[in-house]
Scaffold this motif. Sequence first.
Motif, PDB file in Angstrom:
ATOM      1  N   GLY A 109       0.799  -1.220   0.000  1.00 42.77           N
ATOM      2  CA  GLY A 109       0.000   0.000   0.000  1.00 42.77           C
ATOM      3  C   GLY A 109       0.830   1.267   0.000  1.00 42.77           C
ATOM      4  N   MET A 110       1.759   1.393   0.953  1.00 40.37           N
ATOM      5  CA  MET A 110       2.571   2.597   1.055  1.00 40.37           C
ATOM      6  C   MET A 110       3.482   2.744  -0.168  1.00 40.37           C
ATOM      7  SD  MET A 110       1.627   4.141   3.784  1.00 40.37           S
ATOM      8  CE  MET A 110      -0.023   3.490   3.549  1.00 40.37           C
ATOM      9  N   TYR A 111       4.011   1.615  -0.644  1.00 41.68           N
ATOM     10  CA  TYR A 111       4.872   1.649  -1.832  1.00 41.68           C
ATOM     11  C   TYR A 111       4.097   2.184  -3.041  1.00 41.68           C
ATOM     12  CZ  TYR A 111       7.635  -0.038  -5.790  1.00 41.68           C
ATOM     13  OH  TYR A 111       8.343  -0.128  -6.965  1.00 41.68           O
ATOM     14  N   ASN A 112       2.862   1.720  -3.203  1.00 42.75           N
ATOM     15  CA  ASN A 112       2.037   2.174  -4.330  1.00 42.75           C
ATOM     16  C   ASN A 112       1.750   3.668  -4.249  1.00 42.75           C
ATOM     17  OD1 ASN A 112       1.892  -0.346  -5.515  1.00 42.75           O
ATOM     18  ND2 ASN A 112      -0.027  -0.892  -4.527  1.00 42.75           N
ATOM     19  N   LEU A 113       1.461   4.163  -3.050  1.00 41.86           N
ATOM     20  CA  LEU A 113       1.202   5.591  -2.883  1.00 41.86           C
ATOM     21  C   LEU A 113       2.440   6.414  -3.223  1.00 41.86           C
ATOM     22  CD1 LEU A 113      -0.915   5.686   0.415  1.00 41.86           C
ATOM     23  CD2 LEU A 113      -1.711   5.653  -1.942  1.00 41.86           C
ATOM     24  N   LYS A 114       3.596   5.922  -2.791  1.00 41.86           N
ATOM     25  CA  LYS A 114       4.866   6.605  -3.091  1.00 41.86           C
ATOM     26  C   LYS A 114       5.111   6.641  -4.597  1.00 41.86           C
ATOM     27  CE  LYS A 114       9.839   6.227  -2.156  1.00 41.86           C
ATOM     28  NZ  LYS A 114      10.061   7.587  -1.640  1.00 41.86           N
ATOM     29  N   LYS A 115       4.921   5.511  -5.273  1.00 43.40           N
ATOM     30  CA  LYS A 115       5.140   5.439  -6.718  1.00 43.40           C
ATOM     31  C   LYS A 115       4.173   6.357  -7.462  1.00 43.40           C
ATOM     32  CE  LYS A 115       7.664   3.313  -8.647  1.00 43.40           C
ATOM     33  NZ  LYS A 115       9.051   3.650  -9.045  1.00 43.40           N
ATOM     34  N   ARG A 116       2.951   6.447  -6.979  1.00 44.95           N
ATOM     35  CA  ARG A 116       1.961   7.295  -7.643  1.00 44.95           C
ATOM     36  C   ARG A 116       2.328   8.767  -7.532  1.00 44.95           C
ATOM     37  NH1 ARG A 116      -3.819   4.204  -6.532  1.00 44.95           N
ATOM     38  NH2 ARG A 116      -3.403   2.547  -8.048  1.00 44.95           N
ATOM     39  N   MET A 117       2.823   9.175  -6.386  1.00 38.78           N
ATOM     40  CA  MET A 117       3.264  10.568  -6.253  1.00 38.78           C
ATOM     41  C   MET A 117       4.463  10.834  -7.157  1.00 38.78           C
ATOM     42  SD  MET A 117       1.248  12.311  -4.347  1.00 38.78           S
ATOM     43  CE  MET A 117       2.271  13.771  -4.208  1.00 38.78           C
ATOM     44  N   GLU A 118       5.325   9.839  -7.307  1.00 40.48           N
ATOM     45  CA  GLU A 118       6.500  10.008  -8.167  1.00 40.48           C
ATOM     46  C   GLU A 118       6.106  10.146  -9.636  1.00 40.48           C
ATOM     47  OE1 GLU A 118       8.977   6.682  -7.267  1.00 40.48           O
ATOM     48  OE2 GLU A 118       9.733   7.547  -5.389  1.00 40.48           O
ATOM     49  N   THR A 119       4.997   9.535 -10.043  1.00 44.00           N
ATOM     50  CA  THR A 119       4.577   9.623 -11.453  1.00 44.00           C
ATOM     51  C   THR A 119       4.202  11.051 -11.851  1.00 44.00           C
ATOM     52  OG1 THR A 119       2.236   9.139 -11.005  1.00 44.00           O
ATOM     53  CG2 THR A 119       3.685   7.259 -11.468  1.00 44.00           C
ATOM     54  N   ILE A 120       3.865  11.894 -10.885  1.00 42.43           N
ATOM     55  CA  ILE A 120       3.528  13.291 -11.205  1.00 42.43           C
ATOM     56  C   ILE A 120       4.635  14.242 -10.747  1.00 42.43           C
ATOM     57  CG2 ILE A 120       1.030  12.906 -11.185  1.00 42.43           C
ATOM     58  CD1 ILE A 120       0.971  14.178  -8.369  1.00 42.43           C
ATOM     59  N   GLY A 121       5.791  13.671 -10.411  1.00 44.46           N
ATOM     60  CA  GLY A 121       6.918  14.505 -10.014  1.00 44.46           C
ATOM     61  C   GLY A 121       6.848  14.987  -8.584  1.00 44.46           C
ATOM     62  N   GLY A 122       6.028  14.332  -7.762  1.00 48.30           N
ATOM     63  CA  GLY A 122       5.895  14.703  -6.358  1.00 48.30           C
ATOM     64  C   GLY A 122       6.637  13.740  -5.450  1.00 48.30           C
ATOM     65  N   GLY A 123       6.391  13.853  -4.159  1.00 49.14           N
ATOM     66  CA  GLY A 123       7.059  12.990  -3.189  1.00 49.14           C
ATOM     67  C   GLY A 123       6.107  12.501  -2.121  1.00 49.14           C
ATOM     68  N   PHE A 124       6.442  11.366  -1.514  1.00 50.09           N
ATOM     69  CA  PHE A 124       5.632  10.763  -0.457  1.00 50.09           C
ATOM     70  C   PHE A 124       6.566  10.329   0.654  1.00 50.09           C
ATOM     71  CE2 PHE A 124       3.862   7.143   1.773  1.00 50.09           C
ATOM     72  CZ  PHE A 124       2.515   7.428   1.903  1.00 50.09           C
ATOM     73  N   ASP A 125       6.287  10.795   1.868  1.00 50.21           N
ATOM     74  CA  ASP A 125       7.116  10.415   3.012  1.00 50.21           C
ATOM     75  C   ASP A 125       6.207  10.111   4.191  1.00 50.21           C
ATOM     76  OD1 ASP A 125       9.771  10.126   4.247  1.00 50.21           O
ATOM     77  OD2 ASP A 125       9.113  11.803   5.490  1.00 50.21           O
ATOM     78  N   LEU A 126       6.493   9.035   4.889  1.00 50.20           N
ATOM     79  CA  LEU A 126       5.666   8.623   6.030  1.00 50.20           C
ATOM     80  C   LEU A 126       6.540   8.432   7.261  1.00 50.20           C
ATOM     81  CD1 LEU A 126       2.797   6.064   6.161  1.00 50.20           C
ATOM     82  CD2 LEU A 126       4.735   5.766   7.708  1.00 50.20           C
ATOM     83  N   THR A 127       6.080   8.990   8.370  1.00 44.49           N
ATOM     84  CA  THR A 127       6.718   8.741   9.658  1.00 44.49           C
ATOM     85  C   THR A 127       5.635   8.344  10.659  1.00 44.49           C
ATOM     86  OG1 THR A 127       6.556  11.092  10.235  1.00 44.49           O
ATOM     87  CG2 THR A 127       8.639  10.330   9.300  1.00 44.49           C
ATOM     88  N   SER A 128       5.963   7.374  11.504  1.00 46.54           N
ATOM     89  CA  SER A 128       4.987   6.902  12.487  1.00 46.54           C
ATOM     90  C   SER A 128       5.712   6.390  13.719  1.00 46.54           C
ATOM     91  CB  SER A 128       4.122   5.786  11.880  1.00 46.54           C
ATOM     92  OG  SER A 128       3.070   5.432  12.762  1.00 46.54           O
ATOM     93  N   VAL A 129       5.093   6.599  14.855  1.00 45.24           N
ATOM     94  CA  VAL A 129       5.648   6.115  16.121  1.00 45.24           C
ATOM     95  C   VAL A 129       4.540   5.399  16.869  1.00 45.24           C
ATOM     96  CG1 VAL A 129       6.699   6.773  18.318  1.00 45.24           C
ATOM     97  CG2 VAL A 129       7.280   8.045  16.236  1.00 45.24           C
ATOM     98  N   VAL A 130       4.848   4.226  17.403  1.00 40.25           N
ATOM     99  CA  VAL A 130       3.851   3.439  18.132  1.00 40.25           C
ATOM    100  C   VAL A 130       3.267   4.263  19.282  1.00 40.25           C
ATOM    101  CG1 VAL A 130       3.457   1.370  19.524  1.00 40.25           C
ATOM    102  CG2 VAL A 130       4.975   1.254  17.538  1.00 40.25           C
ATOM    103  N   GLY A 131       1.949   4.374  19.300  1.00 38.42           N
ATOM    104  CA  GLY A 131       1.265   5.099  20.364  1.00 38.42           C
ATOM    105  C   GLY A 131       1.216   6.605  20.175  1.00 38.42           C
ATOM    106  N   LYS A 132       1.861   7.122  19.131  1.00 39.09           N
ATOM    107  CA  LYS A 132       1.911   8.570  18.936  1.00 39.09           C
ATOM    108  C   LYS A 132       1.381   9.022  17.583  1.00 39.09           C
ATOM    109  CE  LYS A 132       5.647   9.485  22.194  1.00 39.09           C
ATOM    110  NZ  LYS A 132       6.972  10.130  22.388  1.00 39.09           N
ATOM    111  N   GLY A 133       0.882   8.099  16.788  1.00 39.28           N
ATOM    112  CA  GLY A 133       0.240   8.485  15.536  1.00 39.28           C
ATOM    113  C   GLY A 133       1.158   8.424  14.319  1.00 39.28           C
ATOM    114  N   THR A 134       0.610   8.889  13.212  1.00 42.98           N
ATOM    115  CA  THR A 134       1.278   8.799  11.914  1.00 42.98           C
ATOM    116  C   THR A 134       1.171  10.133  11.186  1.00 42.98           C
ATOM    117  OG1 THR A 134       0.732   6.453  11.726  1.00 42.98           O
ATOM    118  CG2 THR A 134       1.293   7.584   9.680  1.00 42.98           C
TER     119      THR A 134
END
Length: 251
Positions: free
Chosen positions: A218-243
Amino acid sequence: MDSVESQVYIIIFSTLFLGGIMSTFVISMVFIHRQRQAQNQQKLDHIKSEHEKTLLNIENEIQQETLTHIGRELHDNIGQLLSLAKLNFGSIKPEKQEEGKNILSQAIQEVRGLSKQLNLDWVESISINEFVAQQLTKIQNTGFCETTLEAEFDLVDLPKDQKLVLIRVIQESLNNAIKHASPDHLKIEMRSIDGKRQILIKDDGKGFDSTQKSNGSGMYNLKKRMETIGGGFDLTSVVGKGTEINLTLPN
């Protein structure tokens, strides 16, 4: 005389030899250049094909998402309105009859609104800001969690391919938060950071260890889709503290 002739022959031979080497070099360079041109064209054709394929998949997914939404609305909202109208029309009281007419008119307006969503024409007429606001309002109206939108800019007049990708990536990011994070609060910020326009999707839910490799795509697909339009996708998450998901828009 023989010595002079020998020198002339040597000069002629050397000239012909060097000319042959230069000709071979030039021909080789032309051949290599044409090979590279052909390879670059193949790469461009492949990128174009992948881009068109990605957009087609996104259009299909948005249509499926829309049909699912319409199905829920028909069952949960319009179905209830029609049942309520029927109850009011069953009364002999004039005020109930009038109320039934009002409810029926509301149901007709709801159906007309849903019918406009059956194709992707709505994508052309809506801005990303309006789309985000609608999505967050829907989530909050369900009582699932609180939502907030903060926008420093309006995303208008985007090319259709960029708009389609952004709509689908935002949809999927919100769906993932609802399905997996169980947040109390969902927040979307549209900010300009270091001259780059970014959309930040934040939740205060369960979170997870984003340093661990995920088995899902899922996350890989979202990243690739943003790259197809010249954009970027970055995700950070911490257990118990959200995403937090950071979508960088193309320039």
